[in-house]
Design a protein around this motif. Structure first.
Motif, mmCIF file in Angstrom:
data_model
loop_
_atom_site.group_PDB
_atom_site.id
_atom_site.type_symbol
_atom_site.label_atom_id
_atom_site.label_comp_id
_atom_site.label_asym_id
_atom_site.label_seq_id
_atom_site.Cartn_x
_atom_site.Cartn_y
_atom_site.Cartn_z
ATOM 1 N N HIS A 73 0.758 -1.348 0.088
ATOM 2 C CA HIS A 73 0.199 0.150 -0.022
ATOM 3 C C HIS A 73 0.956 1.257 -0.019
ATOM 4 O O HIS A 73 2.236 1.255 0.275
ATOM 5 N N TRP A 74 0.004 2.490 -0.401
ATOM 6 C CA TRP A 74 0.830 3.838 -0.193
ATOM 7 C C TRP A 74 -0.216 4.695 -0.170
ATOM 8 O O TRP A 74 -1.449 4.573 -0.680
ATOM 9 N N THR A 75 0.116 5.716 0.533
ATOM 10 C CA THR A 75 -0.824 7.100 0.692
ATOM 11 C C THR A 75 -0.118 8.257 0.455
ATOM 12 O O THR A 75 0.965 8.450 1.238
ATOM 13 N N SER A 92 -4.673 10.271 -2.243
ATOM 14 C CA SER A 92 -4.580 8.993 -3.004
ATOM 15 C C SER A 92 -4.120 7.756 -2.149
ATOM 16 O O SER A 92 -3.143 7.945 -1.508
ATOM 17 N N ARG A 93 -4.841 6.773 -2.271
ATOM 18 C CA ARG A 93 -4.523 5.648 -1.436
ATOM 19 C C ARG A 93 -4.461 4.479 -2.668
ATOM 20 O O ARG A 93 -5.497 4.109 -3.014
ATOM 21 N N SER A 95 -3.634 0.371 -3.056
ATOM 22 C CA SER A 95 -3.569 -0.922 -2.489
ATOM 23 C C SER A 95 -3.214 -2.033 -3.672
ATOM 24 O O SER A 95 -3.774 -1.814 -4.590
ATOM 25 N N GLU A 108 -6.620 2.066 -6.667
ATOM 26 C CA GLU A 108 -6.393 3.360 -6.384
ATOM 27 C C GLU A 108 -7.717 4.252 -6.060
ATOM 28 O O GLU A 108 -8.679 3.944 -6.677
ATOM 29 N N ASN A 110 -8.936 7.665 -4.668
ATOM 30 C CA ASN A 110 -8.561 9.065 -4.653
ATOM 31 C C ASN A 110 -9.830 9.962 -4.179
ATOM 32 O O ASN A 110 -10.966 9.873 -4.680
#
Length: 152
Positions: A73-75, A92-93, A95, A108, A110
């Motif tokens: 994941h990234w945010t 934006s997230r 996974s 994604e 948003n």
């Protein structure tokens, strides 16, 4: 839950929900994405998301992809360009389907934070003006004191 029901539920979401591969090619684009960006799903599917939206990253894309690959994941915040040319800021997230999965699909989601970003910029400007005014007041007081004029 049937696939049609799932799609209807996701389409009811005000956030942009985008499914894409690790190369950025869009496979799914919900109604929220249409509303935020102005592109229909037909116009978006098959396109590279970062090219279509002219994405400006606060974290370099290779670092984002590395985190998604390693952690799943990234945010972060991104700046995109709508179909009509207007800028939109999103939280934006990203996974990954599963860290162990052989399938590279990235979900994604948003959230439009453009109004918040505009408010933050206005508050920064107000703070700059107030700080400038405070400095001018201090200079004026110093000049008054130099001239022997008392301040009550």
């Amino acid at each position: 839950m049937r696939t049609e029901e799932l799609h209807a539920l996701i389409d009811a979401c005000a956030d942009a929900v985008i499914v894409r591969d690790t190369e950025g090619r869009i496979a799914y684009w919900n109604k929220g994405a249409e509303a935020i960006y102005g592109f229909t799903s037909e116009q978006a599917i098959g396109k590279i998301a970062h090219d279509l939206l002219k994405t400006q990253f606060t974290t370099p894309l290779p670092e984002v992809l590395k985190q998604v690959t390693q952690l799943g994941h990234w945010t972060g915040e991104l700046q995109h360009t709508r179909k009509d040319g207007k800028e939109v800021y999103v939280l934006s997230r990203w996974s990954r389907r599963s860290v162990q999965s052989e399938l590279p699909d990235i979900l994604e989601v948003n959230t439009n934070i453009s109004a918040r970003k505009m408010y933050e910029r206005k508050m920064q400007e107000i703070n700059r003006v107030m700080l400038g005014n405070e400095r001018e007041i201090l200079k004026l007081r110093a000049r008054l004191a130099e001239n022997g004029i008392s301040q009550s």
